[in-house]
Design a protein around this motif. Sequence first.
Motif, PDB file in Angstrom:
ATOM      1  N   PRO A 232       0.848  -1.225  -0.017  1.00  0.00           N
ATOM      2  CA  PRO A 232      -0.106   0.038   0.041  1.00  0.00           C
ATOM      3  C   PRO A 232       0.760   1.301   0.057  1.00  0.00           C
ATOM      4  N   GLU A 233       2.036   1.256   0.598  1.00  0.00           N
ATOM      5  CA  GLU A 233       2.945   2.475   0.667  1.00  0.00           C
ATOM      6  C   GLU A 233       3.448   2.977  -0.334  1.00  0.00           C
ATOM      7  N   VAL A 234       3.689   1.749  -1.339  1.00  0.00           N
ATOM      8  CA  VAL A 234       4.547   2.074  -2.513  1.00  0.00           C
ATOM      9  C   VAL A 234       3.925   1.918  -3.518  1.00  0.00           C
ATOM     10  N   TYR A 235       3.101   0.807  -3.568  1.00  0.00           N
ATOM     11  CA  TYR A 235       2.450   0.618  -4.985  1.00  0.00           C
ATOM     12  C   TYR A 235       0.503   0.959  -4.936  1.00  0.00           C
ATOM     13  N   GLY A 236       0.457   1.349  -3.751  1.00  0.00           N
ATOM     14  CA  GLY A 236      -1.273   1.677  -3.664  1.00  0.00           C
ATOM     15  C   GLY A 236      -2.137   0.520  -3.903  1.00  0.00           C
ATOM     16  N   VAL A 237      -1.706  -0.565  -3.339  1.00  0.00           N
ATOM     17  CA  VAL A 237      -2.613  -1.863  -3.552  1.00  0.00           C
ATOM     18  C   VAL A 237      -2.698  -2.508  -2.127  1.00  0.00           C
ATOM     19  N   GLU A 238      -3.877  -3.278  -2.020  1.00  0.00           N
ATOM     20  CA  GLU A 238      -3.821  -3.870  -0.743  1.00  0.00           C
ATOM     21  C   GLU A 238      -3.234  -5.336  -1.216  1.00  0.00           C
ATOM     22  N   GLY A 239      -2.590  -6.246  -0.414  1.00  0.00           N
ATOM     23  CA  GLY A 239      -2.254  -7.477  -0.597  1.00  0.00           C
ATOM     24  C   GLY A 239      -1.427  -8.029   0.478  1.00  0.00           C
ATOM     25  N   ARG A 240      -0.609  -9.360   0.108  1.00  0.00           N
ATOM     26  CA  ARG A 240       0.084  -9.657   1.079  1.00  0.00           C
ATOM     27  C   ARG A 240       1.405 -10.443   0.494  1.00  0.00           C
ATOM     28  N   VAL A 241       2.365 -10.382   1.517  1.00  0.00           N
ATOM     29  CA  VAL A 241       3.637 -11.136   0.988  1.00  0.00           C
ATOM     30  C   VAL A 241       3.727 -12.451   1.792  1.00  0.00           C
ATOM     31  N   GLU A 242       3.818 -13.542   1.232  1.00  0.00           N
ATOM     32  CA  GLU A 242       4.184 -14.672   1.968  1.00  0.00           C
ATOM     33  C   GLU A 242       5.558 -15.334   1.698  1.00  0.00           C
ATOM     34  N   VAL A 243       6.435 -15.555   2.886  1.00  0.00           N
ATOM     35  CA  VAL A 243       7.799 -16.136   2.948  1.00  0.00           C
ATOM     36  C   VAL A 243       7.800 -17.515   3.182  1.00  0.00           C
ATOM     37  N   GLY A 244       8.318 -18.188   2.216  1.00  0.00           N
ATOM     38  CA  GLY A 244       8.630 -19.685   2.371  1.00  0.00           C
ATOM     39  C   GLY A 244       9.935 -20.051   1.745  1.00  0.00           C
ATOM     40  N   GLU A 245       9.884 -20.972   0.981  1.00  0.00           N
ATOM     41  CA  GLU A 245      11.080 -21.281   0.258  1.00  0.00           C
ATOM     42  C   GLU A 245      11.285 -20.187  -0.843  1.00  0.00           C
ATOM     43  N   HIS A 246      10.284 -19.536  -1.383  1.00  0.00           N
ATOM     44  CA  HIS A 246      10.196 -18.531  -2.218  1.00  0.00           C
ATOM     45  C   HIS A 246       9.555 -17.427  -1.543  1.00  0.00           C
ATOM     46  N   ILE A 247       9.719 -16.192  -1.959  1.00  0.00           N
ATOM     47  CA  ILE A 247       8.820 -15.062  -1.653  1.00  0.00           C
ATOM     48  C   ILE A 247       7.866 -15.117  -2.598  1.00  0.00           C
ATOM     49  N   HIS A 248       6.401 -14.866  -2.142  1.00  0.00           N
ATOM     50  CA  HIS A 248       5.343 -14.844  -3.157  1.00  0.00           C
ATOM     51  C   HIS A 248       4.503 -13.552  -2.755  1.00  0.00           C
ATOM     52  N   VAL A 249       4.526 -12.585  -3.580  1.00  0.00           N
ATOM     53  CA  VAL A 249       3.664 -11.293  -3.481  1.00  0.00           C
ATOM     54  C   VAL A 249       2.353 -11.371  -4.226  1.00  0.00           C
ATOM     55  N   LEU A 250       1.331 -11.205  -3.348  1.00  0.00           N
ATOM     56  CA  LEU A 250       0.004 -11.517  -3.815  1.00  0.00           C
ATOM     57  C   LEU A 250      -0.706 -10.154  -3.668  1.00  0.00           C
ATOM     58  N   PRO A 251      -0.664  -9.192  -4.807  1.00  0.00           N
ATOM     59  CA  PRO A 251      -1.600  -8.138  -4.698  1.00  0.00           C
ATOM     60  C   PRO A 251      -3.232  -8.581  -4.890  1.00  0.00           C
ATOM     61  N   VAL A 252      -4.045  -7.718  -4.314  1.00  0.00           N
ATOM     62  CA  VAL A 252      -5.348  -7.998  -4.313  1.00  0.00           C
ATOM     63  C   VAL A 252      -6.191  -6.949  -4.996  1.00  0.00           C
ATOM     64  N   LYS A 253      -6.078  -5.760  -4.577  1.00  0.00           N
ATOM     65  CA  LYS A 253      -6.787  -4.782  -5.309  1.00  0.00           C
ATOM     66  C   LYS A 253      -6.435  -3.382  -5.067  1.00  0.00           C
ATOM     67  N   PRO A 254      -6.537  -2.438  -5.827  1.00  0.00           N
ATOM     68  CA  PRO A 254      -6.016  -1.092  -5.443  1.00  0.00           C
ATOM     69  C   PRO A 254      -6.577  -0.406  -4.405  1.00  0.00           C
ATOM     70  N   ILE A 255      -5.937   0.501  -3.771  1.00  0.00           N
ATOM     71  CA  ILE A 255      -6.652   1.161  -2.833  1.00  0.00           C
ATOM     72  C   ILE A 255      -6.924   2.694  -3.342  1.00  0.00           C
ATOM     73  N   LYS A 256      -8.136   3.115  -3.105  1.00  0.00           N
ATOM     74  CA  LYS A 256      -8.706   4.490  -3.545  1.00  0.00           C
ATOM     75  C   LYS A 256      -7.726   5.392  -2.910  1.00  0.00           C
ATOM     76  N   ASN A 257      -7.192   6.372  -3.558  1.00  0.00           N
ATOM     77  CA  ASN A 257      -6.440   7.508  -2.926  1.00  0.00           C
ATOM     78  C   ASN A 257      -5.137   7.051  -2.206  1.00  0.00           C
ATOM     79  N   GLY A 258      -4.759   5.816  -3.045  1.00  0.00           N
ATOM     80  CA  GLY A 258      -3.443   5.045  -2.240  1.00  0.00           C
ATOM     81  C   GLY A 258      -2.061   6.000  -2.348  1.00  0.00           C
ATOM     82  N   ALA A 259      -1.274   5.210  -2.131  1.00  0.00           N
ATOM     83  CA  ALA A 259       0.439   6.089  -1.908  1.00  0.00           C
ATOM     84  C   ALA A 259       0.540   6.527  -3.090  1.00  0.00           C
TER      85      ALA A 259
END
Length: 260
Positions: A232-259
């Motif tokens: 949200p702070e850089v890309y202006g989107v909601e999402g999550r980051v999952e860390v395991g063997e590899h990192i997975h970035v999972l964007p969900v939706k844009p934030i209105k009036n986001g970053a």
Amino acid sequence: MVAVEVRDVSFRYGSRSVLEGVSFSAEEGEVTAVIGPNGAGKTTLLKMVAGLERPTSGSVLLDGTDVREMGREEVTRIVSYLPQENVIPGIMTVYEVVLLGRIPYLTWRVKNRDLQVVDRVLAELGMESYAERLANQLSGGERQMVLIAQALVREPRVLLLDEPVSNLDIRNQLEILELVRRVTEERGVTTIVILHDLNLAARYADRLVVLNRGKVYASGAPREVLTTDLLPEVYGVEGRVEVGEHIHVLPVKPIKNGAR
């Protein structure tokens, strides 16, 4: 060894600030990925490392020497820069296109050394069978491989790639970045690459530099930099980051009036 050091660099186009107080370093044998939203100043930063733009303030050092103190020929012998937009002449063969990468070393005649370097690079990349093909007969992924081969025959110590996998399918993206990773490690090259895909950046880069509104938001190892707060702070989107063997970035939706 630190091969590229960017010290407190700022850059302006007229009254418009593009970069402000940017600092980071890139080391030999490592891939540094510059990420961030459109308009963050990523391409301008790469051009300054290549000596194509001069900072308004601050400095860019190659092995401790300010790029501004180096001649154009000296820089091009050290740095290979592959811009995002690069046209391959369709009437030329792959071999001829790759040979053009030796221009900093060519005189009025092509030397055996130049041909040997081209042959070696094509062999390393498994592209010997492409040598006599016309460039306009290649797919997008094949053309990108040819351009990377052209950059490598210069035998650079610093390799700069601006979005080298844009507009490629998944297989070609992976093949190109596997190649970049291998060449970086085997040759001890310092590679700086601009990527938009955060998952690819996390997988193939040793370190990340996040640019946002012309400033460094964060830099470091992918597991340190890619956090849920970054989205949200850089890309202006909601999402999550999952860390395991590899990192997975999972964007969900844009934030209105986001970053952004």
